[in-house]
Scaffold this active site. Structure first.
Site, PDB file in Angstrom:
ATOM      1  N   ASP A 129      14.994  19.652  14.652  1.00 28.11           N
ATOM      2  CA  ASP A 129      16.295  20.297  14.786  1.00 28.11           C
ATOM      3  C   ASP A 129      17.363  19.287  14.362  1.00 28.11           C
ATOM      4  OD1 ASP A 129      17.941  22.485  15.887  1.00 28.11           O
ATOM      5  OD2 ASP A 129      18.362  21.133  17.536  1.00 28.11           O
ATOM      6  N   GLY A 148       6.284  20.920  23.251  1.00 25.86           N
ATOM      7  CA  GLY A 148       6.344  22.028  22.302  1.00 25.86           C
ATOM      8  C   GLY A 148       5.235  22.119  21.271  1.00 25.86           C
ATOM      9  N   LYS A 193      14.912  23.007  10.853  1.00 26.04           N
ATOM     10  CA  LYS A 193      16.231  23.640  10.699  1.00 26.04           C
ATOM     11  C   LYS A 193      17.108  22.686   9.891  1.00 26.04           C
ATOM     12  CE  LYS A 193      16.210  25.750  15.340  1.00 26.04           C
ATOM     13  NZ  LYS A 193      16.825  25.604  16.683  1.00 26.04           N
TER      14      LYS A 193
HETATM   15  P1  IMP Z   1      15.698  17.307  17.791  1.00 31.33           P
HETATM   16  O1  IMP Z   1      15.509  16.005  18.503  1.00 31.33           O
HETATM   17  O2  IMP Z   1      17.107  17.826  17.883  1.00 31.33           O
HETATM   18  O3  IMP Z   1      15.179  17.306  16.356  1.00 31.33           O
HETATM   19  O4  IMP Z   1      14.912  18.404  18.602  1.00 31.33           O
HETATM   20  C1  IMP Z   1      13.580  18.416  18.641  1.00 31.33           C
HETATM   21  C2  IMP Z   1      13.040  19.096  19.889  1.00 31.33           C
HETATM   22  O5  IMP Z   1      13.960  20.002  20.490  1.00 31.33           O
HETATM   23  C3  IMP Z   1      11.858  19.928  19.470  1.00 31.33           C
HETATM   24  O6  IMP Z   1      10.685  19.176  19.514  1.00 31.33           O
HETATM   25  C4  IMP Z   1      11.874  21.054  20.476  1.00 31.33           C
HETATM   26  O7  IMP Z   1      11.129  20.675  21.609  1.00 31.33           O
HETATM   27  C5  IMP Z   1      13.321  21.232  20.836  1.00 31.33           C
HETATM   28  N1  IMP Z   1      13.898  22.352  20.051  1.00 31.33           N
HETATM   29  C6  IMP Z   1      14.666  22.270  18.936  1.00 31.33           C
HETATM   30  N2  IMP Z   1      15.016  23.479  18.472  1.00 31.33           N
HETATM   31  C7  IMP Z   1      14.428  24.385  19.303  1.00 31.33           C
HETATM   32  C8  IMP Z   1      14.401  25.823  19.323  1.00 31.33           C
HETATM   33  O8  IMP Z   1      14.963  26.549  18.474  1.00 31.33           O
HETATM   34  N3  IMP Z   1      13.676  26.385  20.335  1.00 31.33           N
HETATM   35  C9  IMP Z   1      13.034  25.642  21.288  1.00 31.33           C
HETATM   36  N4  IMP Z   1      13.033  24.296  21.292  1.00 31.33           N
HETATM   37  C10 IMP Z   1      13.719  23.668  20.312  1.00 31.33           C
HETATM   38 MG    MG Z   2       9.271  19.196  20.869  1.00 29.34          MG
END
Ligand code: IMP
Ligand code: MG
Length: 178
Positions: free
Chosen positions: A106, A48, A134
């Site tokens: 996230d 991403g 977020k």
């Molecule tokens: P976390 O481990 O839950 O913090 O998620 C992180 C990863 O999930 C990010 O690096 C993104 O690749 C993916 N991600 C989280 N939220 C979104 C979103 O709203 N759209 C697309 N990818 C997301």
């Molecule tokens: Mg990512």
């Protein structure tokens, strides 16, 4: 407001190219100031963050290095809670000033699993730069040093962020219509 359709879902425009680039320039200025005279090593988390990493890196005026690792936790529009590493780190972090580049924080799961691996290698400092955050979705507490935008807990697409593989090429960021 222009809408787009990707796979089975509809998205509204959320952040324009100009808004995104203004925030990236602001973050780059802060990093240029905070790391003046140093040579930080940026670690961009694929997939991403590739667009953010590239645009941020171009705005740096200090000496800087960049490398990439691949971590993934998302399937479709939901976090799976499992972080899979498929390309590992091939650079020594000992004594380095490390700046992690993320597209979006996230739940915080990805970074909270990855940070200990970095700390183990004895860097002299670790900072996190994320384009999007977020706050309401955060489960694993993290200190974020550079944040482009704090946003609501809704699924986003574009500028590197995908929905099941599509949408990464969009120049703006879109929000899921629920
Ligand atoms: P976390 O481990 O839950 O913090 O998620 C992180 C990863 O999930 C990010 O690096 C993104 O690749 C993916 N991600 C989280 N939220 C979104 C979103 O709203 N759209 C697309 N990818 C997301
Ligand atoms: Mg990512």
């Amino acid at each position: 407001m222009p809408q787009i359709k990707v796979h089975d879902k509809t998205f509204d425009t959320f952040l324009s190219e100009l808004e995104i680039h203004n925030q990236i320039k602001r973050i780059a200025q802060e990093i240029n100031k905070d790391f003046a005279g140093k040579r930080p090593l940026f670690i961009a988390i694929l997939n991403g963050s590739f667009m953010f990493a590239s645009d941020l890196f171009k705005e740096l005026t200090i000496e800087a290095e960049v490398c990439f690792i691949k971590l993934a936790s998302y399937k479709g529009i939901k976090s799976t809670g499992q972080v899979v590493t498929s390309i590992g780190l091939d650079v020594s972090l000992k004594g380095r000033d490390v700046i992690i580049i993320e597209d979006i924080v996230d739940t915080g799961k990805t970074l909270s699993e990855f940070l200990p691996q970095i700390e183990n290698q004895g860097p002299s400092s670790i900072k996190i730069a994320t384009l999007l955050h977020k706050p309401e979705a955060l489960i694993f507490p993290l200190h974020l040093d550079y944040i482009g935008f704090s946003v609501a807990n809704k699924f986003l697409l574009g500028y590197g962020l995908d929905y099941d593989g599509l949408g990464r090429n969009l120049k703006e960021i879109f929000q899921l219509v629920e």
